[in-house]
Motif scaffolding. Structure first.
Motif, PDB file in Angstrom:
ATOM      1  N   TYR A   1     -15.366  24.533  -6.241  1.00  0.00           N
ATOM      2  CA  TYR A   1     -16.574  23.968  -5.636  1.00  0.00           C
ATOM      3  C   TYR A   1     -16.591  22.440  -5.712  1.00  0.00           C
ATOM      4  N   PHE A   2     -15.925  21.904  -6.730  1.00  0.00           N
ATOM      5  CA  PHE A   2     -15.956  20.459  -6.946  1.00  0.00           C
ATOM      6  C   PHE A   2     -14.551  19.963  -7.294  1.00  0.00           C
ATOM      7  N   SER A   3     -14.294  18.689  -6.964  1.00  0.00           N
ATOM      8  CA  SER A   3     -13.067  18.038  -7.430  1.00  0.00           C
ATOM      9  C   SER A   3     -13.402  16.633  -7.895  1.00  0.00           C
ATOM     10  N   PHE A   4     -12.633  16.155  -8.888  1.00  0.00           N
ATOM     11  CA  PHE A   4     -12.905  14.874  -9.525  1.00  0.00           C
ATOM     12  C   PHE A   4     -11.599  14.135  -9.807  1.00  0.00           C
TER      13      PHE A   4
ATOM     14  N   THR B   1       0.836  -1.197   0.000  1.00  0.00           N
ATOM     15  CA  THR B   1       0.000   0.000   0.000  1.00  0.00           C
ATOM     16  C   THR B   1       0.875   1.253   0.000  1.00  0.00           C
ATOM     17  N   GLY B   2       0.487   2.222  -0.795  1.00  0.00           N
ATOM     18  CA  GLY B   2       1.117   3.536  -0.763  1.00  0.00           C
ATOM     19  C   GLY B   2       0.050   4.587  -0.510  1.00  0.00           C
ATOM     20  N   ILE B   3       0.297   5.486   0.436  1.00  0.00           N
ATOM     21  CA  ILE B   3      -0.694   6.514   0.804  1.00  0.00           C
ATOM     22  C   ILE B   3      -0.019   7.878   0.825  1.00  0.00           C
ATOM     23  N   GLN B   4      -0.727   8.865   0.331  1.00  0.00           N
ATOM     24  CA  GLN B   4      -0.223  10.233   0.378  1.00  0.00           C
ATOM     25  C   GLN B   4      -1.400  11.201   0.503  1.00  0.00           C
ATOM     26  N   THR B   5      -1.193  12.279   1.267  1.00  0.00           N
ATOM     27  CA  THR B   5      -2.199  13.327   1.417  1.00  0.00           C
ATOM     28  C   THR B   5      -1.599  14.675   1.056  1.00  0.00           C
ATOM     29  N   ASP B   6      -2.333  15.424   0.257  1.00  0.00           N
ATOM     30  CA  ASP B   6      -1.942  16.785  -0.093  1.00  0.00           C
ATOM     31  C   ASP B   6      -3.193  17.661   0.005  1.00  0.00           C
ATOM     32  N   TYR B   7      -3.172  18.593   0.984  1.00  0.00           N
ATOM     33  CA  TYR B   7      -4.341  19.445   1.220  1.00  0.00           C
ATOM     34  C   TYR B   7      -4.469  20.550   0.175  1.00  0.00           C
ATOM     35  N   TRP B   8      -3.404  20.819  -0.559  1.00  0.00           N
ATOM     36  CA  TRP B   8      -3.397  21.981  -1.449  1.00  0.00           C
ATOM     37  C   TRP B   8      -3.002  21.595  -2.876  1.00  0.00           C
ATOM     38  N   VAL B   9      -3.657  20.599  -3.411  1.00  0.00           N
ATOM     39  CA  VAL B   9      -3.414  20.242  -4.800  1.00  0.00           C
ATOM     40  C   VAL B   9      -3.864  21.386  -5.717  1.00  0.00           C
TER      41      VAL B   9
ATOM     42  N   LYS C   1     -10.062  10.289  -1.525  1.00  0.00           N
ATOM     43  CA  LYS C   1     -11.037  10.968  -0.683  1.00  0.00           C
ATOM     44  C   LYS C   1     -10.557  12.385  -0.419  1.00  0.00           C
ATOM     45  N   ASP C   2     -11.487  13.217   0.033  1.00  0.00           N
ATOM     46  CA  ASP C   2     -11.098  14.518   0.548  1.00  0.00           C
ATOM     47  C   ASP C   2     -10.330  14.277   1.845  1.00  0.00           C
ATOM     48  N   PRO C   3      -9.230  15.000   2.088  1.00  0.00           N
ATOM     49  CA  PRO C   3      -8.411  14.730   3.280  1.00  0.00           C
ATOM     50  C   PRO C   3      -9.153  14.851   4.604  1.00  0.00           C
ATOM     51  N   LYS C   4     -10.275  15.581   4.606  1.00  0.00           N
ATOM     52  CA  LYS C   4     -10.998  15.791   5.860  1.00  0.00           C
ATOM     53  C   LYS C   4     -12.086  14.753   6.086  1.00  0.00           C
TER      54      LYS C   4
ATOM     55  N   ALA D   1     -18.055  27.263  -1.542  1.00  0.00           N
ATOM     56  CA  ALA D   1     -16.791  27.651  -2.168  1.00  0.00           C
ATOM     57  C   ALA D   1     -15.606  27.299  -1.287  1.00  0.00           C
ATOM     58  N   GLN D   2     -14.515  26.876  -1.931  1.00  0.00           N
ATOM     59  CA  GLN D   2     -13.297  26.491  -1.220  1.00  0.00           C
ATOM     60  C   GLN D   2     -12.118  27.284  -1.783  1.00  0.00           C
ATOM     61  N   SER D   3     -11.248  27.735  -0.882  1.00  0.00           N
ATOM     62  CA  SER D   3     -10.050  28.442  -1.333  1.00  0.00           C
ATOM     63  C   SER D   3      -8.958  27.471  -1.757  1.00  0.00           C
ATOM     64  N   SER D   4      -9.099  26.203  -1.391  1.00  0.00           N
ATOM     65  CA  SER D   4      -8.168  25.159  -1.830  1.00  0.00           C
ATOM     66  C   SER D   4      -8.884  23.813  -1.803  1.00  0.00           C
ATOM     67  N   LEU D   5      -8.400  22.888  -2.602  1.00  0.00           N
ATOM     68  CA  LEU D   5      -8.943  21.532  -2.622  1.00  0.00           C
ATOM     69  C   LEU D   5      -7.777  20.555  -2.652  1.00  0.00           C
ATOM     70  N   GLY D   6      -7.880  19.499  -1.853  1.00  0.00           N
ATOM     71  CA  GLY D   6      -6.811  18.508  -1.787  1.00  0.00           C
ATOM     72  C   GLY D   6      -7.350  17.094  -1.874  1.00  0.00           C
TER      73      GLY D   6
END
Length: 323
Positions: free
Chosen positions: A46-49, A27-35, A86-89, A113-118
């Motif tokens: 507003y949306f991420s895909f 398994t490899g896992i990574q999180t980035d809050y500010w992609v 998934k969304d990091p939150k 609205a979101q100022s960032s999406l990760g």
């Protein structure tokens, strides 16, 4: 974003993994809050895909928790991959599946609205076929495209898509198994002629039969399983082998029995996968006994109320699984 799965090495029977099973703890896992950052833009996200790049391997899925994942090819034999996102939150993984997976807001929910999406991303290596001995390099490749859109679900100016990469890794395999004995590879089995008067109705058989056997020479400590497949009708999972294209008779089929058993063999898909439909246990090899032989008996069976006389031909294959 780039993900590196944990190393995986296999030493043991070639078919010991279930198809769709994770290989070890790969398994490899990574999180980035500010992609995606929108601070310098005149719009918000507003949306991420996530859009998969490869086409799934037919007939194989990986199940974990409440999520079913399509399995994609890595380019290495017998090894695929899945992508969870998934969304990091948020806590529960979503599957990256065709044609796309909405990540934010989570399907069935709403947000503003979101100022960032990760993203949080999880990748696993998955068994897709028999593992082959060797050192297999999984090439670095883009596995998905990540995208952010505005409140109208439109592309945002100056916000480009981001590629999700699976980094190159090496899988080392030392697989053990068996070799089909030369006399078993291609056999013609001849049954004595039968007369229509010898049958008594659908499901009845005659006394005529023919015997044959199939053998394998194995590495020690291999649990051997087998599946018989109807080569004329591969989807057949009944206990009757259908007539081949060279037959002129009708209303007749064949049944195959393991010698000494009164229940005929049921046919299944041509696959060595663990727990294949109608797969059965043959036996286990040892250091002192590495040869396993299966004796069979073939018999005619009536399949329709009316029998048309003529030539009877049928074709079956046997696929071994080394577990």
């Amino acid at each position: 974003m780039r993900i590196t799965t944990k190393p995986y090495s296999h030493s043991g029977p070639a078919d010991s993994n279930w198809l769709g099973q994770q290989l070890g703890n790969s398994t490899g896992i990574q999180t980035d809050y500010w992609v995606f950052n929108f601070d310098s833009c005149y719009s918000y996200g507003y949306f991420s895909f996530a859009y998969p790049v490869d086409s799934p391997i037919p007939g194989i899925t990986h199940n974990a928790g409440n999520t079913s994942y399509p399995v994609y090819p890595t380019g290495a034999p017998g090894i695929g991959y899945v992508v969870g996102i998934k969304d990091p939150k948020l806590g529960e993984w979503l599957s990256v599946k065709p044609p796309y997976q909405q990540v934010f807001p989570r399907p069935g929910t709403s947000a503003g609205a979101q100022s960032s999406l990760g993203f949080s991303v999880e990748m696993k290596l998955i068994a897709t076929d028999r593992l082959k001995t060797g050192s297999h390099t999984i090439p670095s490749k883009v596995v998905a495209t990540l995208r952010a859109t505005d409140k109208n679900n439109q592309r945002i100016p100056r916000i480009d898509d981001v590629n999700l990469w699976l980094n190159s890794t090496v899988v080392n395999v030392k697989a053990s198994g068996c070799t089909v004995t030369p006399g078993s590879v291609l056999q013609t089995v001849s049954l004595p002629p039968a007369n229509t008067t010898e049958f008594s109705g659908v499901g009845s058989s005659t006394a005529q039969s023919a015997r044959f056997s199939v053998g394998v020479d194995c590495d020690p400590d291999i649990s051997v399983y087998a599946t018989m497949t109807d080569a004329t009708t591969p989807a057949n999972t009944s206990e009757t082998l259908s007539l081949g294209r060279g037959s002129s008779a009708d209303g007749i089929g064949l049944k195959l029995y393991k010698s000494g058993e009164s229940t005929p063999v049921k046919f299944g898909p041509d696959s060595s996968g663990k727990n294949n439909t109608n797969q059965w246990y043959v036996g286990k090899s040892s250091t002192g006994n590495r040869n396993i032989t299966i004796p069979f008996q073939a018999q005619y069976v009536q399949t329709k109320p009316k029998i048309e006389t003529g030539k009877v031909e049928a074709l079956s294959t046997i696929t071994f699984s080394y577990q």
